[in-house]
Design an enzyme around this catalytic site. Structure first.
Site, PDB file in Angstrom:
ATOM      1  CG  ASP A  80     108.598 -22.179 -63.065  1.00 52.83           C
ATOM      2  OD1 ASP A  80     107.373 -22.089 -62.876  1.00 52.83           O
ATOM      3  OD2 ASP A  80     109.386 -21.223 -62.890  1.00 52.83           O
ATOM      4  CG  ASP A 169     105.316 -25.024 -55.713  1.00 53.07           C
ATOM      5  OD1 ASP A 169     105.356 -24.226 -54.759  1.00 53.07           O
ATOM      6  OD2 ASP A 169     104.731 -24.785 -56.786  1.00 53.07           O
ATOM      7  CD  GLU A 171     103.351 -21.540 -54.611  1.00 54.52           C
ATOM      8  OE1 GLU A 171     102.877 -20.396 -54.744  1.00 54.52           O
ATOM      9  OE2 GLU A 171     103.938 -22.172 -55.530  1.00 54.52           O
TER      10      GLU A 171
END
Length: 281
Positions: A80, A169, A171
């Protein structure tokens, strides 16, 4: 100085010790630099976040590729990338065994990756199956708005066998409070809004990238997405460890941030044929 000499000349011990201690203290004060205040931690610039940024800062560990990982013949290597990698040497990554890739497309509703076109198209041209990810900032705008922004800037999906579903994503917040100032129920609502919008517009369930410790802390261990949304677990170790509530297996695993050509390396939990099936949906 005459008074000092007089006090340290032979005589009663007490006065001599007192003056000696005073002189020693004076010398230490003159030779020791004054304590300086510690600088405040520097907050990163908005848009600079990347997949795993919070894992590096909060979840520790830097195990990376070892013999056990290299022997995982039933898993498929991937990478990634974000703007930090700039123009990526995709042929080198292909030569190193990477067969799929995700590129950061967007963050919030205020940032697009200036290198996204080279990264997204370049991985495809090399032969990889590729996808796009969105770095969530739930403190800036709603989940629906961020899903729309992601879809408008490269986060779509097509049933061509070469495009992976978009990834959310979610987090630790690199810009402030770990949970973006949201309660667990509010965080779950935000995530649900994003996922529902993405599914409604593409027909695919988005992938959720997260770490178990963050998920437990910021969603309260919510288990309602495991039945529908593939899990991309983040843990830099030789095993993925305990999974977040609701998932009994993972689809992808980001296991290191210390690769050679590109730092972040991942494993798809299946063969290359199964990876193609996953892309097709």
């Amino acid at each position: 100085m005459d008074c000092v000499r007089a006090s340290i000349s032979p005589g009663p011990r007490g006065p001599r010790l007192a003056v000696t201690a005073a002189l020693t203290g004076l010398l230490l004060a003159l030779s020791t630099p004054a304590a300086l205040p510690l600088p405040d931690p520097v907050t990163p610039e908005r848009g600079s976040a990347f997949m795993g940024m919070g894992v590096l800062a909060h979840d520790g560990g830097e195990a990376g590729a070892d013999d056990a990982l290299a022997a995982r013949t039933t898993q498929t290597q991937g990478v990634d990338v974000s703007s930090h990698q700039r123009d990526v040497d995709w042929p080198a990554l292909w030569g190193g065994g990477a067969r799929w890739a995700y590129a950061k497309a967007t963050e919030g509703t205020y940032y697009t990756n200036p290198y996204f076109a080279q990264q997204y198209a370049g991985s495809y041209d090399t032969g990889m199956i590729r996808g796009a990810y969105h770095f969530a900032t739930p403190d800036s705008t709603g989940g629906t708005a961020q899903a729309d922004y992601f879809l408008a800037h490269g986060g779509g999906w097509s049933k061509d066998g070469k495009t992976l579903p978009g990834a959310l994503d979610i987090e630790w917040n690199p810009y402030g409070d770990a949970c973006y100032g949201k309660s667990p129920s509010a965080m779950v609502g935000w995530i649900r809004d994003f996922l529902s919008r993405y599914k409604a517009r593409t027909g695919r369930d988005a992938v959720i990238y997260t770490a178990t410790t963050w998920w437990t802390q910021c969603t309260g261990g919510y288990s309602g997405f495991g039945a529908s949304n593939p899990l991309w677990i983040a843990r830099y170790a030789t095993t993925p460890g305990p999974l977040p509530a609701g998932w009994t297996s993972y689809t992808m695993w980001q296991y290191t941030a210390t690769g050679t050509t590109v730092g972040d390396h991942d494993r798809f939990n299946g063969t290359q044929t199964q990876l193609g099936d996953f892309a097709t949906g």
